[in-house]
Design an enzyme around this catalytic site. Structure first.
Site, PDB file in Angstrom:
ATOM      1  N   ASP A   1      -3.147  -7.375  16.736  1.00 39.85           N
ATOM      2  CA  ASP A   1      -1.608  -7.382  17.281  1.00 39.85           C
ATOM      3  C   ASP A   1      -1.862  -5.416  16.728  1.00 39.85           C
ATOM      4  OD1 ASP A   1       0.518  -8.121  16.973  1.00 39.85           O
ATOM      5  OD2 ASP A   1       0.183  -7.006  14.792  1.00 39.85           O
ATOM      6  N   MET A   2      -0.908  -4.796  16.852  1.00 41.89           N
ATOM      7  CA  MET A   2      -0.391  -3.358  16.949  1.00 41.89           C
ATOM      8  C   MET A   2       0.025  -3.175  15.888  1.00 41.89           C
ATOM      9  SD  MET A   2       0.908  -1.226  19.824  1.00 41.89           S
ATOM     10  CE  MET A   2       3.144  -1.491  19.719  1.00 41.89           C
ATOM     11  N   ASP A   3       1.386  -3.912  15.090  1.00 47.77           N
ATOM     12  CA  ASP A   3       2.748  -2.760  14.754  1.00 47.77           C
ATOM     13  C   ASP A   3       2.197  -3.812  12.891  1.00 47.77           C
ATOM     14  OD1 ASP A   3       3.930  -2.028  16.157  1.00 47.77           O
ATOM     15  OD2 ASP A   3       4.706  -2.869  17.531  1.00 47.77           O
TER      16      ASP A   3
ATOM     17  N   ASP B   1      -1.122  -9.705  10.988  1.00 54.64           N
ATOM     18  CA  ASP B   1      -0.223  -9.310   9.903  1.00 54.64           C
ATOM     19  C   ASP B   1       0.640  -9.846   9.395  1.00 54.64           C
ATOM     20  OD1 ASP B   1       2.474  -6.780   9.920  1.00 54.64           O
ATOM     21  OD2 ASP B   1       1.214  -7.870  11.646  1.00 54.64           O
TER      22      ASP B   1
END
Length: 199
Positions: A11-13, A169
């Site tokens: 995942d990025m953010d 997250d």
């Protein structure tokens, strides 16, 4: 420690990229501009939900009438984020995992952000060369918690879902990984990475 997997999905953010403050600034300016209330715990619970769907949930939750179209509000937030992204984003400690396996295993980003925005952000972080594929919410029919994003990553990497590990997250992202038949790693529990987003 992740040698047993054939491919890695981030995942990025709040996971590979520390961008919590960037999106908090973007949302705060956008919601204030369009006179939509800000509820910090609610915003945090919606981390990973695409922009337009987040706006729909907020309007419904607060019984507020939209003063503009979803497209206009989405574009406004994207402009704010694009203008200030370079000030806020940096890689998290997961960069060590990306560095370790880049060129060894295929690596993808599967994000609730839009693909162009995601590419811009990883560019600001100087990590684009580590990532083989980027799959944003605009490339799938159903974003997280549906498994589509991560299944598309696996397809692009040519690796069966059960051989992929996903770093996430958010609860929505971890649910998406589970529904995709992949191993999900909660980066807060396992690595102590916390997204500083509407804390």
């Amino acid at each position: 420690m992740y040698d047993q997997y054939q491919a890695i999905i981030f995942d990025m953010d709040g996971t590979l990229v520390d961008s919590g403050q960037l999106h908090e600034v973007g949302w705060t300016q956008t919601l204030n501009h369009y006179q939509i209330p800000i509820d910090r715990p609610l915003m945090r619970s919606l981390a990973g939900v695409p922009t337009k769907r987040t706006i729909e949930i907020l309007l419904d939750t607060f019984g507020v009438s939209a003063t503009a179209s979803l497209d206009e509000m989405n574009d406004y937030k994207e402009r704010v984020v694009a203008e200030v992204a370079h000030q806020y984003v940096k890689p998290t400690a997961l960069i060590e995992v990306a560095n370790r396996y880049a060129g060894v295993k295929p690596i993808s980003i599967g994000t609730g952000a839009y693909t162009d925005e995601a590419r811009a952000i990883i560019g600001h972080c100087g990590i684009a060369h580590l990532i083989d594929h980027v799959v944003g919410a605009d490339l799938v029919a159903h974003p997280k918690p549906a498994p589509d994003t991560f299944l598309r990553c696996a397809q692009l990497m040519g690796v069966a879902p059960e051989h992929c590990v996903v770093f996430e997250d958010s609860k929505l992202g971890l649910e998406a990984a589970q529904r995709a038949g992949m191993t999900g790693i909660d980066v807060l529990d396992v690595l102590g990475i916390e997204n500083d987003y509407f804390l």
